[in-house]
Design a protein around this motif. Sequence first.
Motif, PDB file in Angstrom:
ATOM      1  N   TYR A 163      47.536 -30.659   2.477  1.00 32.93           N
ATOM      2  CA  TYR A 163      48.068 -30.427   3.823  1.00 32.93           C
ATOM      3  C   TYR A 163      48.332 -31.768   4.498  1.00 32.93           C
ATOM      4  CZ  TYR A 163      46.247 -25.642   3.418  1.00 32.93           C
ATOM      5  OH  TYR A 163      45.989 -24.348   3.011  1.00 32.93           O
ATOM      6  N   ARG A 164      49.405 -31.827   5.248  1.00 30.49           N
ATOM      7  CA  ARG A 164      49.675 -33.029   6.045  1.00 30.49           C
ATOM      8  C   ARG A 164      49.818 -32.644   7.516  1.00 30.49           C
ATOM      9  NH1 ARG A 164      51.725 -33.909   1.302  1.00 30.49           N
ATOM     10  NH2 ARG A 164      51.151 -35.819   0.215  1.00 30.49           N
ATOM     11  N   PHE A 165      48.917 -33.168   8.327  1.00 32.63           N
ATOM     12  CA  PHE A 165      48.892 -32.866   9.756  1.00 32.63           C
ATOM     13  C   PHE A 165      49.553 -33.992  10.532  1.00 32.63           C
ATOM     14  CE2 PHE A 165      45.644 -30.386   7.732  1.00 32.63           C
ATOM     15  CZ  PHE A 165      45.709 -29.161   8.377  1.00 32.63           C
ATOM     16  N   LYS A 166      49.639 -33.821  11.842  1.00 30.35           N
ATOM     17  CA  LYS A 166      50.277 -34.829  12.686  1.00 30.35           C
ATOM     18  C   LYS A 166      49.452 -36.126  12.673  1.00 30.35           C
ATOM     19  CE  LYS A 166      50.255 -34.161  17.271  1.00 30.35           C
ATOM     20  NZ  LYS A 166      49.659 -35.248  18.057  1.00 30.35           N
ATOM     21  N   ASP A 167      48.164 -35.986  12.764  1.00 33.35           N
ATOM     22  CA  ASP A 167      47.288 -37.159  12.832  1.00 33.35           C
ATOM     23  C   ASP A 167      45.871 -36.742  12.428  1.00 33.35           C
ATOM     24  OD1 ASP A 167      46.351 -35.718  15.004  1.00 33.35           O
ATOM     25  OD2 ASP A 167      47.372 -36.970  16.478  1.00 33.35           O
ATOM     26  N   PHE A 168      44.945 -37.663  12.540  1.00 33.08           N
ATOM     27  CA  PHE A 168      43.557 -37.390  12.131  1.00 33.08           C
ATOM     28  C   PHE A 168      42.923 -36.295  12.977  1.00 33.08           C
ATOM     29  CE2 PHE A 168      38.988 -38.123  12.528  1.00 33.08           C
ATOM     30  CZ  PHE A 168      38.612 -38.037  11.194  1.00 33.08           C
ATOM     31  N   ASN A 169      43.236 -36.308  14.278  1.00 35.78           N
ATOM     32  CA  ASN A 169      42.648 -35.313  15.171  1.00 35.78           C
ATOM     33  C   ASN A 169      43.011 -33.897  14.737  1.00 35.78           C
ATOM     34  OD1 ASN A 169      42.569 -33.527  17.626  1.00 35.78           O
ATOM     35  ND2 ASN A 169      41.615 -35.364  18.486  1.00 35.78           N
ATOM     36  N   GLU A 170      44.286 -33.703  14.397  1.00 39.02           N
ATOM     37  CA  GLU A 170      44.744 -32.379  13.947  1.00 39.02           C
ATOM     38  C   GLU A 170      44.094 -32.010  12.615  1.00 39.02           C
ATOM     39  OE1 GLU A 170      47.223 -30.232  15.347  1.00 39.02           O
ATOM     40  OE2 GLU A 170      47.043 -31.451  17.155  1.00 39.02           O
ATOM     41  N   ALA A 171      44.023 -32.983  11.725  1.00 39.92           N
ATOM     42  CA  ALA A 171      43.455 -32.733  10.397  1.00 39.92           C
ATOM     43  C   ALA A 171      41.973 -32.385  10.497  1.00 39.92           C
ATOM     44  CB  ALA A 171      43.650 -33.956   9.501  1.00 39.92           C
ATOM     45  N   PHE A 172      41.243 -33.203  11.235  1.00 44.92           N
ATOM     46  CA  PHE A 172      39.797 -32.993  11.274  1.00 44.92           C
ATOM     47  C   PHE A 172      39.426 -31.785  12.124  1.00 44.92           C
ATOM     48  CE2 PHE A 172      35.299 -33.970  11.797  1.00 44.92           C
ATOM     49  CZ  PHE A 172      34.977 -34.297  10.492  1.00 44.92           C
ATOM     50  N   GLY A 173      40.224 -31.507  13.157  1.00 46.29           N
ATOM     51  CA  GLY A 173      40.004 -30.297  13.948  1.00 46.29           C
ATOM     52  C   GLY A 173      40.150 -29.061  13.077  1.00 46.29           C
ATOM     53  N   TRP A 174      41.199 -29.068  12.275  1.00 50.61           N
ATOM     54  CA  TRP A 174      41.427 -27.949  11.335  1.00 50.61           C
ATOM     55  C   TRP A 174      40.277 -27.849  10.334  1.00 50.61           C
ATOM     56  CZ3 TRP A 174      42.387 -28.306   5.979  1.00 50.61           C
ATOM     57  CH2 TRP A 174      42.835 -27.134   5.367  1.00 50.61           C
ATOM     58  N   MET A 175      39.861 -28.971   9.793  1.00 45.71           N
ATOM     59  CA  MET A 175      38.756 -28.961   8.822  1.00 45.71           C
ATOM     60  C   MET A 175      37.490 -28.382   9.453  1.00 45.71           C
ATOM     61  SD  MET A 175      39.185 -32.607   6.842  1.00 45.71           S
ATOM     62  CE  MET A 175      38.063 -32.302   5.482  1.00 45.71           C
ATOM     63  N   THR A 176      37.254 -28.751  10.700  1.00 45.37           N
ATOM     64  CA  THR A 176      36.052 -28.257  11.385  1.00 45.37           C
ATOM     65  C   THR A 176      36.105 -26.747  11.548  1.00 45.37           C
ATOM     66  OG1 THR A 176      35.910 -30.342  12.571  1.00 45.37           O
ATOM     67  CG2 THR A 176      34.659 -28.501  13.481  1.00 45.37           C
ATOM     68  N   ARG A 177      37.263 -26.234  11.973  1.00 45.41           N
ATOM     69  CA  ARG A 177      37.397 -24.784  12.156  1.00 45.41           C
ATOM     70  C   ARG A 177      37.252 -24.063  10.817  1.00 45.41           C
ATOM     71  NH1 ARG A 177      40.789 -27.013  16.068  1.00 45.41           N
ATOM     72  NH2 ARG A 177      42.612 -27.187  14.729  1.00 45.41           N
ATOM     73  N   VAL A 178      37.897 -24.598   9.791  1.00 44.70           N
ATOM     74  CA  VAL A 178      37.811 -23.982   8.463  1.00 44.70           C
ATOM     75  C   VAL A 178      36.376 -24.063   7.924  1.00 44.70           C
ATOM     76  CG1 VAL A 178      38.507 -24.226   6.046  1.00 44.70           C
ATOM     77  CG2 VAL A 178      40.233 -24.325   7.857  1.00 44.70           C
ATOM     78  N   ALA A 179      35.727 -25.193   8.137  1.00 46.96           N
ATOM     79  CA  ALA A 179      34.362 -25.383   7.612  1.00 46.96           C
ATOM     80  C   ALA A 179      33.405 -24.334   8.164  1.00 46.96           C
ATOM     81  CB  ALA A 179      33.862 -26.784   7.949  1.00 46.96           C
ATOM     82  N   LEU A 180      33.522 -24.046   9.450  1.00 41.97           N
ATOM     83  CA  LEU A 180      32.610 -23.076  10.065  1.00 41.97           C
ATOM     84  C   LEU A 180      32.859 -21.675   9.528  1.00 41.97           C
ATOM     85  CD1 LEU A 180      32.573 -24.443  13.728  1.00 41.97           C
ATOM     86  CD2 LEU A 180      30.879 -24.796  11.926  1.00 41.97           C
ATOM     87  N   ALA A 181      34.140 -21.328   9.346  1.00 42.76           N
ATOM     88  CA  ALA A 181      34.483 -20.007   8.781  1.00 42.76           C
ATOM     89  C   ALA A 181      34.047 -19.918   7.327  1.00 42.76           C
ATOM     90  CB  ALA A 181      35.981 -19.751   8.919  1.00 42.76           C
ATOM     91  N   ALA A 182      34.246 -21.004   6.591  1.00 38.64           N
ATOM     92  CA  ALA A 182      33.884 -21.029   5.175  1.00 38.64           C
ATOM     93  C   ALA A 182      32.369 -20.871   5.012  1.00 38.64           C
ATOM     94  CB  ALA A 182      34.349 -22.334   4.527  1.00 38.64           C
ATOM     95  N   ASP A 183      31.640 -21.542   5.870  1.00 37.01           N
ATOM     96  CA  ASP A 183      30.183 -21.469   5.771  1.00 37.01           C
ATOM     97  C   ASP A 183      29.689 -20.071   6.108  1.00 37.01           C
ATOM     98  OD1 ASP A 183      27.759 -22.796   5.154  1.00 37.01           O
ATOM     99  OD2 ASP A 183      27.260 -22.742   7.278  1.00 37.01           O
TER     100      ASP A 183
END
Length: 100
Positions: free
Chosen positions: A33-53
């Motif tokens: 995945y390629r996001f606009k910047d780090f904030n978008e990428a890491f925000g997405w990772m955080t949301r996905v991480a919580l759902a995945a867990d």
Amino acid sequence: MIAKLTGTARNKALSEIKGWSKVRGRDAIEKTYRFKDFNEAFGWMTRVALAADKADHHPEWANVYNRVEVVLTTHDAGGVSERDIALAKLMDKWAGKAGK
Ligand code: HBI
């Protein structure tokens, strides 16, 4: 115990997710995945991480600035299962156009 997908069920499931490819040498799928910047990428990772867990199903992934490389497989099944397909669909939905 979850079963890995095989045969037509596997093909059908893989046809429902776009931009994912098979990993060479192991039964797993990958996407970058390629996001606009780090904030978008890491925000997405955080949301996905919580759902995945919550689902007790965790991605293998790496992040460099706006890029996130993801590999999905089900260790308990020794291959790609419905859990990976479900997580891939969630990731794509939440990534929006970064997932195209
Ligand atoms: N995540 N991707 C993935 N695959 C698994 O098999 C898995 C997991 N997270 C937790 C988990 N299995 C548990 O069921 C135990 O193996 C700890």
